[in-house]
Each structure stands twice: as C-alpha cells, then as structure tokens.
Motif scaffolding. Structure first.
Motif, PDB file in Angstrom:
ATOM      1  N   SER A  48       0.831  -1.211   0.000  1.00  0.00           N
ATOM      2  CA  SER A  48       0.000   0.000   0.000  1.00  0.00           C
ATOM      3  C   SER A  48       0.863   1.257   0.000  1.00  0.00           C
ATOM      4  CB  SER A  48      -0.975  -0.012   1.172  1.00  0.00           C
ATOM      5  OG  SER A  48      -0.272  -0.128   2.386  1.00  0.00           O
ATOM      6  N   SER A  49       2.015   1.211   0.657  1.00  0.00           N
ATOM      7  CA  SER A  49       2.889   2.393   0.667  1.00  0.00           C
ATOM      8  C   SER A  49       3.474   2.646  -0.726  1.00  0.00           C
ATOM      9  CB  SER A  49       3.996   2.258   1.708  1.00  0.00           C
ATOM     10  OG  SER A  49       4.822   1.146   1.430  1.00  0.00           O
ATOM     11  N   ALA A  50       3.800   1.593  -1.462  1.00  0.00           N
ATOM     12  CA  ALA A  50       4.315   1.761  -2.828  1.00  0.00           C
ATOM     13  C   ALA A  50       3.227   2.333  -3.740  1.00  0.00           C
ATOM     14  CB  ALA A  50       4.831   0.438  -3.379  1.00  0.00           C
ATOM     15  N   VAL A  51       2.010   1.851  -3.581  1.00  0.00           N
ATOM     16  CA  VAL A  51       0.899   2.367  -4.385  1.00  0.00           C
ATOM     17  C   VAL A  51       0.700   3.850  -4.109  1.00  0.00           C
ATOM     18  CG1 VAL A  51      -1.606   2.243  -4.745  1.00  0.00           C
ATOM     19  CG2 VAL A  51      -0.258   0.131  -4.642  1.00  0.00           C
ATOM     20  N   GLU A  52       0.753   4.238  -2.848  1.00  0.00           N
ATOM     21  CA  GLU A  52       0.585   5.651  -2.494  1.00  0.00           C
ATOM     22  C   GLU A  52       1.703   6.507  -3.100  1.00  0.00           C
ATOM     23  OE1 GLU A  52      -1.946   7.508  -1.172  1.00  0.00           O
ATOM     24  OE2 GLU A  52      -2.896   5.595  -1.627  1.00  0.00           O
ATOM     25  N   LYS A  53       2.927   6.012  -3.035  1.00  0.00           N
ATOM     26  CA  LYS A  53       4.035   6.759  -3.633  1.00  0.00           C
ATOM     27  C   LYS A  53       3.778   6.971  -5.124  1.00  0.00           C
ATOM     28  CE  LYS A  53       8.407   6.297  -2.322  1.00  0.00           C
ATOM     29  NZ  LYS A  53       9.727   5.695  -1.999  1.00  0.00           N
ATOM     30  N   MET A  54       3.399   5.914  -5.823  1.00  0.00           N
ATOM     31  CA  MET A  54       3.164   6.034  -7.267  1.00  0.00           C
ATOM     32  C   MET A  54       2.014   6.990  -7.559  1.00  0.00           C
ATOM     33  SD  MET A  54       3.895   2.224  -8.824  1.00  0.00           S
ATOM     34  CE  MET A  54       3.014   1.277  -7.604  1.00  0.00           C
ATOM     35  N   ARG A  55       0.940   6.874  -6.804  1.00  0.00           N
ATOM     36  CA  ARG A  55      -0.206   7.771  -7.015  1.00  0.00           C
ATOM     37  C   ARG A  55       0.188   9.241  -6.862  1.00  0.00           C
ATOM     38  NH1 ARG A  55      -4.897   5.003  -7.587  1.00  0.00           N
ATOM     39  NH2 ARG A  55      -5.162   3.082  -6.437  1.00  0.00           N
ATOM     40  N   ASP A  62      14.739   0.871  -5.029  1.00  0.00           N
ATOM     41  CA  ASP A  62      15.052  -0.558  -4.959  1.00  0.00           C
ATOM     42  C   ASP A  62      14.463  -1.160  -3.687  1.00  0.00           C
ATOM     43  OD1 ASP A  62      16.477  -0.259  -7.312  1.00  0.00           O
ATOM     44  OD2 ASP A  62      18.450  -0.365  -6.361  1.00  0.00           O
ATOM     45  N   GLU A  63      14.514  -0.419  -2.595  1.00  0.00           N
ATOM     46  CA  GLU A  63      13.969  -0.904  -1.334  1.00  0.00           C
ATOM     47  C   GLU A  63      12.449  -1.077  -1.424  1.00  0.00           C
ATOM     48  OE1 GLU A  63      16.087   1.861  -1.532  1.00  0.00           O
ATOM     49  OE2 GLU A  63      17.811   0.604  -1.023  1.00  0.00           O
ATOM     50  N   ASP A  64      11.767  -0.143  -2.086  1.00  0.00           N
ATOM     51  CA  ASP A  64      10.320  -0.254  -2.270  1.00  0.00           C
ATOM     52  C   ASP A  64       9.969  -1.514  -3.055  1.00  0.00           C
ATOM     53  OD1 ASP A  64       9.723   2.259  -1.068  1.00  0.00           O
ATOM     54  OD2 ASP A  64      10.068   3.287  -2.982  1.00  0.00           O
ATOM     55  N   ARG A  65      10.811  -1.853  -4.005  1.00  0.00           N
ATOM     56  CA  ARG A  65      10.523  -2.981  -4.889  1.00  0.00           C
ATOM     57  C   ARG A  65      10.935  -4.331  -4.319  1.00  0.00           C
ATOM     58  NH1 ARG A  65      12.420   1.002  -8.897  1.00  0.00           N
ATOM     59  NH2 ARG A  65      10.671   1.561 -10.229  1.00  0.00           N
ATOM     60  N   ALA A  66      11.804  -4.357  -3.326  1.00  0.00           N
ATOM     61  CA  ALA A  66      12.349  -5.624  -2.811  1.00  0.00           C
ATOM     62  C   ALA A  66      11.256  -6.570  -2.319  1.00  0.00           C
ATOM     63  CB  ALA A  66      13.371  -5.350  -1.712  1.00  0.00           C
ATOM     64  N   GLY A  67      10.383  -6.105  -1.476  1.00  0.00           N
ATOM     65  CA  GLY A  67       9.299  -6.956  -0.960  1.00  0.00           C
ATOM     66  C   GLY A  67       8.349  -7.387  -2.058  1.00  0.00           C
ATOM     67  N   TRP A  68       8.082  -6.484  -2.983  1.00  0.00           N
ATOM     68  CA  TRP A  68       7.203  -6.772  -4.122  1.00  0.00           C
ATOM     69  C   TRP A  68       7.788  -7.892  -4.978  1.00  0.00           C
ATOM     70  CZ3 TRP A  68       8.008  -4.596  -9.378  1.00  0.00           C
ATOM     71  CH2 TRP A  68       6.918  -4.779 -10.227  1.00  0.00           C
ATOM     72  N   LEU A  69       9.080  -7.790  -5.287  1.00  0.00           N
ATOM     73  CA  LEU A  69       9.733  -8.824  -6.086  1.00  0.00           C
ATOM     74  C   LEU A  69       9.757 -10.160  -5.350  1.00  0.00           C
ATOM     75  CD1 LEU A  69      12.595  -6.625  -7.510  1.00  0.00           C
ATOM     76  CD2 LEU A  69      10.753  -7.670  -8.855  1.00  0.00           C
ATOM     77  N   ALA A  70       9.949 -10.124  -4.044  1.00  0.00           N
ATOM     78  CA  ALA A  70       9.926 -11.360  -3.251  1.00  0.00           C
ATOM     79  C   ALA A  70       8.542 -12.008  -3.323  1.00  0.00           C
ATOM     80  CB  ALA A  70      10.321 -11.077  -1.807  1.00  0.00           C
ATOM     81  N   ARG A  71       7.476 -11.192  -3.214  1.00  0.00           N
ATOM     82  CA  ARG A  71       6.107 -11.731  -3.321  1.00  0.00           C
ATOM     83  C   ARG A  71       5.871 -12.338  -4.702  1.00  0.00           C
ATOM     84  NH1 ARG A  71       5.311  -7.344  -0.180  1.00  0.00           N
ATOM     85  NH2 ARG A  71       4.788  -5.874  -1.820  1.00  0.00           N
ATOM     86  N   VAL A 124       0.334   6.232 -21.302  1.00  0.00           N
ATOM     87  CA  VAL A 124       0.063   6.380 -19.873  1.00  0.00           C
ATOM     88  C   VAL A 124      -0.828   7.600 -19.636  1.00  0.00           C
ATOM     89  CG1 VAL A 124       1.085   6.769 -17.598  1.00  0.00           C
ATOM     90  CG2 VAL A 124       2.128   5.132 -19.168  1.00  0.00           C
ATOM     91  N   ALA A 125      -0.595   8.674 -20.356  1.00  0.00           N
ATOM     92  CA  ALA A 125      -1.423   9.881 -20.206  1.00  0.00           C
ATOM     93  C   ALA A 125      -2.875   9.614 -20.603  1.00  0.00           C
ATOM     94  CB  ALA A 125      -0.843  11.012 -21.050  1.00  0.00           C
ATOM     95  N   ALA A 126      -3.095   8.636 -21.487  1.00  0.00           N
ATOM     96  CA  ALA A 126      -4.446   8.321 -21.960  1.00  0.00           C
ATOM     97  C   ALA A 126      -5.239   7.459 -20.976  1.00  0.00           C
ATOM     98  CB  ALA A 126      -4.370   7.608 -23.318  1.00  0.00           C
ATOM     99  N   ARG A 127      -4.624   7.069 -19.868  1.00  0.00           N
ATOM    100  CA  ARG A 127      -5.322   6.231 -18.882  1.00  0.00           C
ATOM    101  C   ARG A 127      -5.230   6.857 -17.483  1.00  0.00           C
ATOM    102  NH1 ARG A 127      -0.956   1.208 -18.620  1.00  0.00           N
ATOM    103  NH2 ARG A 127       0.428   2.361 -17.273  1.00  0.00           N
ATOM    104  N   PRO A 128      -5.916   7.969 -17.275  1.00  0.00           N
ATOM    105  CA  PRO A 128      -5.808   8.702 -16.016  1.00  0.00           C
ATOM    106  C   PRO A 128      -6.303   7.923 -14.795  1.00  0.00           C
ATOM    107  CG  PRO A 128      -7.592   9.572 -17.352  1.00  0.00           C
ATOM    108  CD  PRO A 128      -6.860   8.577 -18.199  1.00  0.00           C
ATOM    109  N   GLU A 129      -7.088   6.874 -14.994  1.00  0.00           N
ATOM    110  CA  GLU A 129      -7.607   6.101 -13.862  1.00  0.00           C
ATOM    111  C   GLU A 129      -6.587   5.122 -13.301  1.00  0.00           C
ATOM    112  OE1 GLU A 129      -7.765   3.516 -17.299  1.00  0.00           O
ATOM    113  OE2 GLU A 129      -8.362   5.600 -17.069  1.00  0.00           O
ATOM    114  N   HIS A 130      -5.484   4.897 -14.003  1.00  0.00           N
ATOM    115  CA  HIS A 130      -4.469   3.937 -13.569  1.00  0.00           C
ATOM    116  C   HIS A 130      -3.670   4.519 -12.408  1.00  0.00           C
ATOM    117  CE1 HIS A 130      -0.935   1.279 -13.807  1.00  0.00           C
ATOM    118  NE2 HIS A 130      -1.768   0.409 -14.352  1.00  0.00           N
ATOM    119  N   LEU A 131      -3.148   3.645 -11.543  1.00  0.00           N
ATOM    120  CA  LEU A 131      -2.397   4.118 -10.376  1.00  0.00           C
ATOM    121  C   LEU A 131      -1.084   4.780 -10.747  1.00  0.00           C
ATOM    122  CD1 LEU A 131       0.234   2.168  -9.289  1.00  0.00           C
ATOM    123  CD2 LEU A 131      -1.619   0.529  -9.251  1.00  0.00           C
TER     124      LEU A 131
END
Length: 181
Positions: A48-55, A62-71, A124-131
């Motif tokens: 959820s913290s990574a999603v918030e950062k992207m939004r 790399d640290e944000d992605r480490a847990g994601w890649l492990a999952r 990406v600009a054409a899909r404003p609803e994406h995170l």
C-alpha cells in the motif's frame, strides 16, 4: 518444411516486462489466455505504501521494490510447484530485479515489450484512472537496464499489433528452441 504443433515440454513461466505504457497487462492477459496459464498481475501485489508513492508521482526505490519482487517470486514458485504455467506482468526494469525473479524460478523467461519514451508517455497519459501517473514514465526509462543479451529474453515491439505480439510470444514459449529472436 513441415510445421508441427508444439507444446511446452514442461510447465513454464514467463514475465511480460517493460516500462509503464508498453502493454504488459494487455499482452500478459492475452498470452495467459492463449497458453491456458495463470496470470499474475504484478501491480496487484505492490504494498500500500508503494501504491501511495506512485499515485503521488514518486518513483519507487530498490527498497520499495524488494518486498514486491519477493512476493512475485513466491507466487511464480507456487505456480511451478503446482506444475502449471504462469504469466507474470512486472516491469522488471533492472537486471537485479530480473535476477531476483530468476532465483525463484531458474528457467524463467522474459518478454521485453520495447517501446519509445514518447509513445509510452502518450499511452500512460491516456489512462488517467491507472495508479501510475504519466509523470513517472521518464523515471522508468532512466531506471531501465535493457535485458537484451540476457538469457531467455525475447524482445518484441510494443507497437506491433496485439495479435502479432501474442502469436510471437506463444510460438516462442511452445517451441523447443526458445533462443531469443
């Protein structure tokens, strides 16, 4: 020359990778459907913290992605244990990210959806609803380490028609010769 219908010799796993806007989800879903394999949508497994950062337009570290890649690696390993094929959509922008996934599934294959920055930005600009906001496309290109030359990588143009891309990927995944094209 005779053409025979080939099937995978063993359950396989493939990552459909590239920068935002290259079509990972669309290509991944179509390939999974054609191959009869399970689809793992990488974006669904961010913290959820990574999603918030992207939004908020903040690039992931790399640290944000480490847990994601492990999952994601764990999910791929589970699919392999079930002897079912899997298609994972994941940006896998750096070699170290791809190697982390390879550690989970040693014979993992990657389809690199190659696209230019201007086209990715427009998509990406054409899909404003994406995170993922269009403002982050530049950081994705800055992070991208091309997988060309790595083992088990197929490069396809992200701007080719979907049917052609899927046919190329499926032929590569079901052929006994999986060398890069």
């Amino acid at each position: 020359m005779t053409t025979e219908s080939a099937t995978p010799l063993e359950p396989m796993a493939v990552v459909v990778m590239g920068v935002a806007g290259c079509g990972k989800s669309t290509v991944g879903e179509a390939c999974a459907r054609r191959l009869g394999w399970h689809l793992i949508e990488g974006d669904e497994h961010h913290s959820s913290s990574a999603v918030e950062k992207m939004r908020h337009g903040i690039p992931l570290t790399d640290e944000d992605r480490a847990g994601w890649l492990a999952r994601l690696g764990s999910l791929l390993r589970q699919e392999a244990a079930l002897h079912e094929g899997a298609v994972l959509t994941c940006s896998a922008l750096k070699r170290q990210y791809r190697d982390a996934l390879r550690a989970a599934v040693p014979e993992l294959r990657f389809v690199f959806l190659d696209i230019d920055q201007q086209t990715a930005q427009a998509r990406v600009a054409a899909r404003p609803e994406h995170l993922f906001p269009a403002s982050l496309v530049t950081s994705q290109f800055a992070t991208l380490e091309s997988p060309i030359g790595e083992p088990n990588v197929l490069r396809v143009s992200a701007t080719d028609p979907l049917d052609e891309v899927v046919a190329t990927v499926v032929a590569w995944m079901t052929s006994s010769d999986r060398s890069p094209k």
